[in-house]
Design an enzyme around this catalytic site. Structure first.
Site, PDB file in Angstrom:
ATOM      1  N   HIS A   1       0.845  -1.192   0.000  1.00 47.79           N
ATOM      2  CA  HIS A   1       0.000   0.000   0.000  1.00 47.79           C
ATOM      3  C   HIS A   1       0.882   1.245   0.000  1.00 47.79           C
ATOM      4  CE1 HIS A   1      -3.672   2.320   0.843  1.00 47.79           C
ATOM      5  NE2 HIS A   1      -2.869   3.089   1.549  1.00 47.79           N
ATOM      6  N   ALA A   2       0.682   2.115  -0.997  1.00 47.84           N
ATOM      7  CA  ALA A   2       1.544   3.281  -1.162  1.00 47.84           C
ATOM      8  C   ALA A   2       1.419   4.227   0.020  1.00 47.84           C
ATOM      9  CB  ALA A   2       1.188   4.015  -2.448  1.00 47.84           C
TER      10      ALA A   2
ATOM     11  N   HIS B   1       0.630  11.941  -5.861  1.00 44.86           N
ATOM     12  CA  HIS B   1      -0.054  12.077  -4.572  1.00 44.86           C
ATOM     13  C   HIS B   1       0.933  11.913  -3.424  1.00 44.86           C
ATOM     14  CE1 HIS B   1      -3.259  11.489  -1.534  1.00 44.86           C
ATOM     15  NE2 HIS B   1      -2.423  10.581  -1.037  1.00 44.86           N
ATOM     16  N   GLU B   2       1.723  10.846  -3.445  1.00 45.15           N
ATOM     17  CA  GLU B   2       2.666  10.597  -2.354  1.00 45.15           C
ATOM     18  C   GLU B   2       3.761  11.655  -2.299  1.00 45.15           C
ATOM     19  OE1 GLU B   2       1.792   8.615  -0.194  1.00 45.15           O
ATOM     20  OE2 GLU B   2       0.301   7.442  -1.285  1.00 45.15           O
TER      21      GLU B   2
ATOM     22  N   HIS C   1       2.838  14.646  -0.301  1.00 42.73           N
ATOM     23  CA  HIS C   1       3.149  14.538   1.132  1.00 42.73           C
ATOM     24  C   HIS C   1       4.613  14.896   1.386  1.00 42.73           C
ATOM     25  CE1 HIS C   1      -0.638  12.711   2.261  1.00 42.73           C
ATOM     26  NE2 HIS C   1      -0.479  11.707   1.422  1.00 42.73           N
TER      27      HIS C   1
ATOM     28  N   GLU D   1      -3.559  15.291   2.091  1.00 45.58           N
ATOM     29  CA  GLU D   1      -3.941  14.381   1.014  1.00 45.58           C
ATOM     30  C   GLU D   1      -4.233  15.120  -0.286  1.00 45.58           C
ATOM     31  OE1 GLU D   1      -3.621  11.257   1.436  1.00 45.58           O
ATOM     32  OE2 GLU D   1      -3.334  11.321   3.604  1.00 45.58           O
TER      33      GLU D   1
ATOM     34  N   HIS E   1      -7.034   0.954   5.629  1.00 52.37           N
ATOM     35  CA  HIS E   1      -7.076   2.018   6.618  1.00 52.37           C
ATOM     36  C   HIS E   1      -7.821   1.617   7.884  1.00 52.37           C
ATOM     37  CE1 HIS E   1      -6.178   3.812   2.764  1.00 52.37           C
ATOM     38  NE2 HIS E   1      -5.654   4.836   3.400  1.00 52.37           N
TER      39      HIS E   1
ATOM     40  N   TYR F   1      -9.510  11.838   3.191  1.00 54.17           N
ATOM     41  CA  TYR F   1      -9.536  11.578   1.752  1.00 54.17           C
ATOM     42  C   TYR F   1     -10.777  12.185   1.098  1.00 54.17           C
ATOM     43  CZ  TYR F   1      -5.912   8.317   3.182  1.00 54.17           C
ATOM     44  OH  TYR F   1      -4.783   7.770   3.733  1.00 54.17           O
TER      45      TYR F   1
END
Length: 606
Positions: free
Chosen positions: A346-347, A376-377, A380, A404, A505, A515
């Site tokens: 899971h990323a 997306h990552e 962060h 997010e 999650h 999210y």
């Protein structure tokens, strides 16, 4: 470990000395100066403890064994123990006239743990172990067939089947198979809820859900009201998309399997959790052949591997004026799935030290989905870089939805024109047909997700409050899935199952409202950045690639971290202090108009 023991020992000795000195006399009233000193000390010690915990969690996630489970549980328990003491000690300063920074730090201290521990040592140890076991069950999960004689498939392989197969029975086997993994989580999760609630109550909250909802600079009740308000803004667009998708799937599988006025069976929507329908795009494409949007094929054809895809993501942020990722990012990240061990694919993005040791953990494949996820990552990671100058208690997004939304807002600029400029697709068509195709592909990701993003925590809030008891975990889960998503289980499910646990999650105790909010905020961010970039035209065609003006405002928002209430951070980029789904509706306006035409004569709703 010796350093940590010394810290704890000094704290205990100080507490004992204070207790002895005050015996027989009234305790002196604490001062604002003492509160500031307390916050400074907690920030120093938390940085050490959080680094230790993050390191153990990283090893556990990238090398799953019983030993790494223990290491992660011990590190989690150390942090839990410290937080329990620190929160209790912070209550001394309640009612003092404090400066804004100190008062906010004390508030965030109490809200900093999504799974706070009970004060009793044995229960704290139990919670740490339960939380670690839940994640490990998920990470090790495989489906080997009903008889156990089939080749075992992990989540990635099962998800591949869900994404690519259109055979009803093959999809059903993969869907049911993954949900056999979560069955054994059920008693652990029930205990997780009980212990987590005890921890939250020790911090002054009614339950864990109330604690989670208190982290938005609003009351818990206001958070629920705000979430429902935003959902009502976007629901008509979701209903239009659901109606169109159901009618097209009915043409594939038949009305006996896809009824005209009922929910859609979850296993045929192209995603293990039916949260993203973009894998169905070839079957749902409005104008076949209008616009080359096959990015998966282009990535393979052009030889993109995990590193090159990540470099492409980094380049977008660099074009906005961000500093490059540190060299350690490239040497310490896990970008591909190892062949020799179990890992959590899971990323996720990581900041191990709060001082620049940033990484991502992801099993990257040459697909458009993973290219978007990389952006997306990295959002962060670049957020971490911008607020690393702040004290640890402020090293968070303005609220978790901001964190997010950042990378996803950047990904909205990955338009067909941008993809053409970087050589991944041909020249996009200039007519509306190409635009409708592109928006359909986006809506199958963004709009399809919205009700799922809302219901995950709706279910948990009700579980934490006791409104949903353990005897109806699964029943209530599917009631919410049908109510919000119009999605149903494809086969009968009972309380022997634990289908919520099949979503990462939930066993990982990661709040999910972030999210949903991010899917609203990213369009607000995108519209604001497009205006700053001087763009004029249809919002869906805007790319801010190369705009230093947009990048400057974005970085100013990110640099605030959680040091100020989120409306101030939102205003720094957008000029408004209220979350609003209007930019999202504007973005998809061409598609929604088209969908309404296609749905004429259909029985929409479920």
């Amino acid at each position: 470990m010796k350093k940590y023991i010394a810290i704890v020992g000094s704290l205990l000795l100080a507490a004992c000395a204070t207790s002895g000195a005050n015996q027989g006399q009234a305790e002196a009233k604490p001062t604002p100066e003492e509160a500031r000193a307390f916050v400074e000390r907690v920030n120093r010690e938390l940085q050490q403890l959080w680094t230790r915990q993050a390191t153990a969690s990283w090893v556990k996630a990238t090398y799953i064994t019983e030993d790494t489970d223990r290491l992660a549980a011990w590190a989690r328990e150390e942090v839990m123990a410290y937080m329990s003491r620190a929160v209790e000690e912070s209550k001394r300063f309640d009612g003092l006239d404090l400066d804004d920074e100190t008062a906010r730090a004390l508030k965030l201290l109490r809200l900093s743990q999504s799974l706070p521990a009970p004060s009793e040592a044995a229960l704290r140890s139990e919670l740490a172990l339960v939380a670690s076991q839940l994640q490990s069950i998920y990470g090790r999960g495989k489906w080997c067939g009903e008889d156990g004689n089939q080749p075992c498939r992990d989540l990635g392989e099962l998800s591949e089947t869900i994404a690519k197969s259109r055979d009803w029975d093959e999809l059903l086997d993969a869907w049911v198979g993954w949900r056999t993994v979560s069955t054994e989580m059920r008693p652990l999760y029930e205990r997780n809820v009980a212990l987590g609630n005890l921890g939250a109550q020790g911090m002054g909250f009614a339950n864990l859900g109330e604690l989670w909802r208190s982290n938005y600079d609003m009351t818990p009740a206001e958070v629920e009201e705000e979430t429902e308000r935003l959902w009502q803004q976007v629901k008509p667009l979701y209903d239009d998309l659901h109606c169109y998708v159901r009618s097209r799937l009915q043409a594939i599988y038949g009305e006996d399997r896809i009824p005209s006025d009922g929910p859609i069976p979850a296993h045929v929507l192209g995603n293990m959790w039916a949260q993203d329908w973009s894998n169905l795009y070839p079957e749902l494409e409005p104008f076949p052949g209008q616009g080359d949007l096959n990015v998966d094929e282009a990535l393979v054809r052009n030889g993109y591997d995990a590193v090159r895809m990540t470099k492409l993501g980094e380049q977008f942020f660099l074009s906005l004026g961000f500093d490059p990722l540190p060299e350690t990012f490239w040497t310490r990240s896990m970008l591909v799935q190892p062949r020799d061990r179990d890992v959590v694919c899971h990323a996720s993005a990581w900041d191990l030290t709060g001082e620049g040791d940033i990484r991502i953990k992801m099993c990257i494949r040459p697909t458009e989905e993973d290219l978007i996820t990389i952006h997306h990552e990295l959002g962060h990671n670049f957020y971490y870089q911008k607020y690393n100058h702040l004290p640890p208690l402020f090293q968070r997004g303005a609220h978790d939805g901001f964190h997010e939304a950042v990378g996803d807002a950047i990904a909205l600029s990955i338009t067909p024109q941008y993809l053409h400029e970087v050589g991944l697709i041909g020249e996009p068509p200039a007519d509306d047909k190409g635009l409708i195709n592109f928006q359909m592909k986006m809506a199958l990701q963004k709009i399809a997700f919205l009700p799922f993003g809302k219901l995950i925590d709706q279910w948990r809030w009700d579980v934490f409050s006791g409104k949903i008891g353990p005897e109806e975990y699964n029943k209530s889960w599917w009631e919410l899935r049908e109510r919000y998503q119009g999605v149903s289980a494809p086969v009968a499910r009972t309380e022997e199952h634990f289908d919520p646990g099949a979503k990462y999650h939930i066993p990982a105790n990661v709040p999910y409202l972030r999210y949903f909010l991010a899917h609203i905020l990213q369009f607000q961010f995108h519209k604001a950045m497009c205006e700053l970039a001087g763009y004029e035209g249809i919002l869906a065609n805007c790319s801010v690639y190369g705009s230093k003006e947009a990048g400057e405002k974005l970085q100013a928002m990110l640099a605030l971290g959680q040091s100020r209430p989120w409306p101030e951070a939102l205003e720094a980029l957008t000029g408004t202090r209220e979350m609003d789904a209007a930019p999202l509706i504007e973005y998809f306006e061409p598609l929604q108009n088209w969908l309404k035409e296609q749905n004429k004569g259909q029985s929409c709703g479920w």
